[in-house]
Motif scaffolding. Structure first.
Motif, PDB file in Angstrom:
ATOM      1  N   ASP A 197      38.501-103.565 -37.896  1.00 23.46           N
ATOM      2  CA  ASP A 197      38.855-102.336 -38.612  1.00 23.46           C
ATOM      3  C   ASP A 197      39.152-101.198 -37.638  1.00 23.46           C
ATOM      4  N   VAL A 198      38.348-101.095 -36.587  1.00 24.76           N
ATOM      5  CA  VAL A 198      38.552-100.043 -35.589  1.00 24.76           C
ATOM      6  C   VAL A 198      39.881-100.236 -34.876  1.00 24.76           C
ATOM      7  N   VAL A 199      40.158-101.462 -34.460  1.00 21.58           N
ATOM      8  CA  VAL A 199      41.409-101.757 -33.758  1.00 21.58           C
ATOM      9  C   VAL A 199      42.608-101.422 -34.641  1.00 21.58           C
ATOM     10  N   LEU A 202      43.009 -97.549 -34.921  1.00 23.49           N
ATOM     11  CA  LEU A 202      43.285 -96.762 -33.723  1.00 23.49           C
ATOM     12  C   LEU A 202      44.625 -97.067 -33.053  1.00 23.49           C
ATOM     13  N   LEU A 203      44.989 -98.329 -32.966  1.00 22.03           N
ATOM     14  CA  LEU A 203      46.151 -98.686 -32.147  1.00 22.03           C
ATOM     15  C   LEU A 203      47.465 -98.047 -32.608  1.00 22.03           C
ATOM     16  N   PRO A 204      47.682 -97.823 -33.910  1.00 22.12           N
ATOM     17  CA  PRO A 204      48.938 -97.166 -34.294  1.00 22.12           C
ATOM     18  C   PRO A 204      48.969 -95.659 -33.993  1.00 22.12           C
ATOM     19  N   LEU A 205      47.937 -95.127 -33.373  1.00 20.59           N
ATOM     20  CA  LEU A 205      47.859 -93.685 -33.126  1.00 20.59           C
ATOM     21  C   LEU A 205      48.254 -93.329 -31.689  1.00 20.59           C
ATOM     22  N   GLY A 206      49.347 -93.916 -31.227  1.00 22.93           N
ATOM     23  CA  GLY A 206      49.820 -93.639 -29.877  1.00 22.93           C
ATOM     24  C   GLY A 206      50.291 -92.214 -29.684  1.00 22.93           C
TER      25      GLY A 206
END
Length: 349
Positions: A197-199, A202-206
């Motif tokens: 869930d964390v991954v 977070l990852l689309p928030l570049g």
């Protein structure tokens, strides 16, 4: 008369550095990996061999300090919250170093617990936003760092919170200090049970974060970073991770470094986030990942079967041929680039 509160008992200290290193098994070699997936050996293994921090002004968050902090609140680690507290300050130092945390950096920490990693981040000069689901731990961290203006603690469930609305005001309020203050960083020892869930969050928030450094269950870390084509470990999450980031397995952390001790070892992974303009070119990320999910619903089935709700079998075969792939292709045989090209061709049909 009421009985006194039950406290966590102080136990003998953890094994010494020498003892632990004698017991530590060598890193797994590539040919020892599951299903011959071609995994390389982890680059480093850090033993739970000390708690003394090298940073100026930091205090040791070892076994006894952790128990003292928990006892001060009458708390026990809660399995439902995935609470496993780090006992080794050197590991926390390595986490901060992996993200190159320095003066003026804005850092998001998920699940600060007793504040052991928070302490290292603040001492490195970071401004920290800590999100803690457990109200008792949130209060403890607030109290511990009451004397600093470098920490903001939110008592929220990270999985349900709107991280953008919390981060942007903080980033915008920080004056440039000679570092890349436009982007924040994530450095966290997260509960294993919310890793995916964390991954995904977070990852689309570049556009907000430059990199994400997470302490994960070792098996999860390896799956996210090193899963190979044509193996059972290759899943939609691998497409997702590589679409939004460049992941790297940093080092293994033995289970003996945590209290309570989990049944598995951990590992640190860094995700260098891509900027939105550097994402693979697809007409719609929503339709792209919808196609990926459908493709892997029948992992051993051919794509001409699993994607029939998008196009006919003959159209899918034609699309596969147009990108140089056989009509009998299965999802575990396609790279991220293959899926991007297939999606774009199918969207033009």
């Amino acid at each position: 008369m009421t009985s006194p509160p039950l406290l966590l008992q102080y136990l003998p200290p953890l094994p010494s550095a020498t003892t632990y290193r004698q017991r530590l098994k060598p890193p797994r070699r590539a040919h020892d990996s599951v299903s011959g997936a071609g995994r390389t050996s982890p680059p480093n293994v850090i033993g739970c061999c000390g708690t003394k921090s090298g940073r100026r002004g930091s205090s040791s968050d070892d076994y006894h300090a952790t128990l003292k902090a928990l006892n001060s609140r009458g708390r026990f680690p809660r399995k439902s919250l995935g609470q496993h507290y780090m006992l080794n300050s050197e590991i926390n130092e390595q986490l901060a170093n992996a993200a190159d945390v320095g003066e003026g950096d804005v850092v998001l920490e998920i699940g600060p617990g007793t504040g052991s990693l928070t302490n290292v981040l603040i001492d490195a000069g970071a401004i920290v936003l800590a999100i803690e689901k457990d109200p008792h731990m949130a209060a403890l961290v607030n109290e511990r760092f009451a004397g600093t203006d470098r920490l903001k603690v939110l008592n929220e469930d990270f999985v349900k919170c709107h991280i953008r609305s919390h981060m942007m005001p903080l980033i915008n309020s920080i004056k440039p200090l000679g570092r890349n203050s436009r982007y924040a960083k994530v450095v966290s020892n997260i509960p294993f049970n919310i890793s995916k869930d964390v991954v995904k969050q977070l990852l689309p928030l570049g556009d907000i974060f430059s990199e994400v450094v997470l302490l994960l269950q070792e098996e999860t870390a390896l799956r996210l970073v090193e899963s190979s084509l044509r193996t059972s470990e290759y899943r939609p999450i691998n497409i997702f991770v590589n679409f939004y980031s460049d992941p790297e397995f940093k080092f293994k952390v033995p289970r003996t470094c945590f209290f309570p001790r989990p049944n598995v070892d951990a590992a640190v992974v860094t995700f260098k986030l891509k900027q939105p303009q550097d994402y693979p070119s697809v007409s719609s990320t929503k339709s792209f990942f919808s196609m990926i999910a459908s493709a892997f619903n029948g992992k051993r089935k051919m794509l001409r079967k699993t994607l029939q709700h998008i196009c006919t079998s003959s159209e899918i075969e034609e699309a596969l041929g147009n990108i140089g792939l056989p009509a009998t292709s299965r999802p575990e045989e396609l790279t991220l680039d293959d899926f991007v090209r297939l999606h774009n061709v199918m969207m033009d049909i």
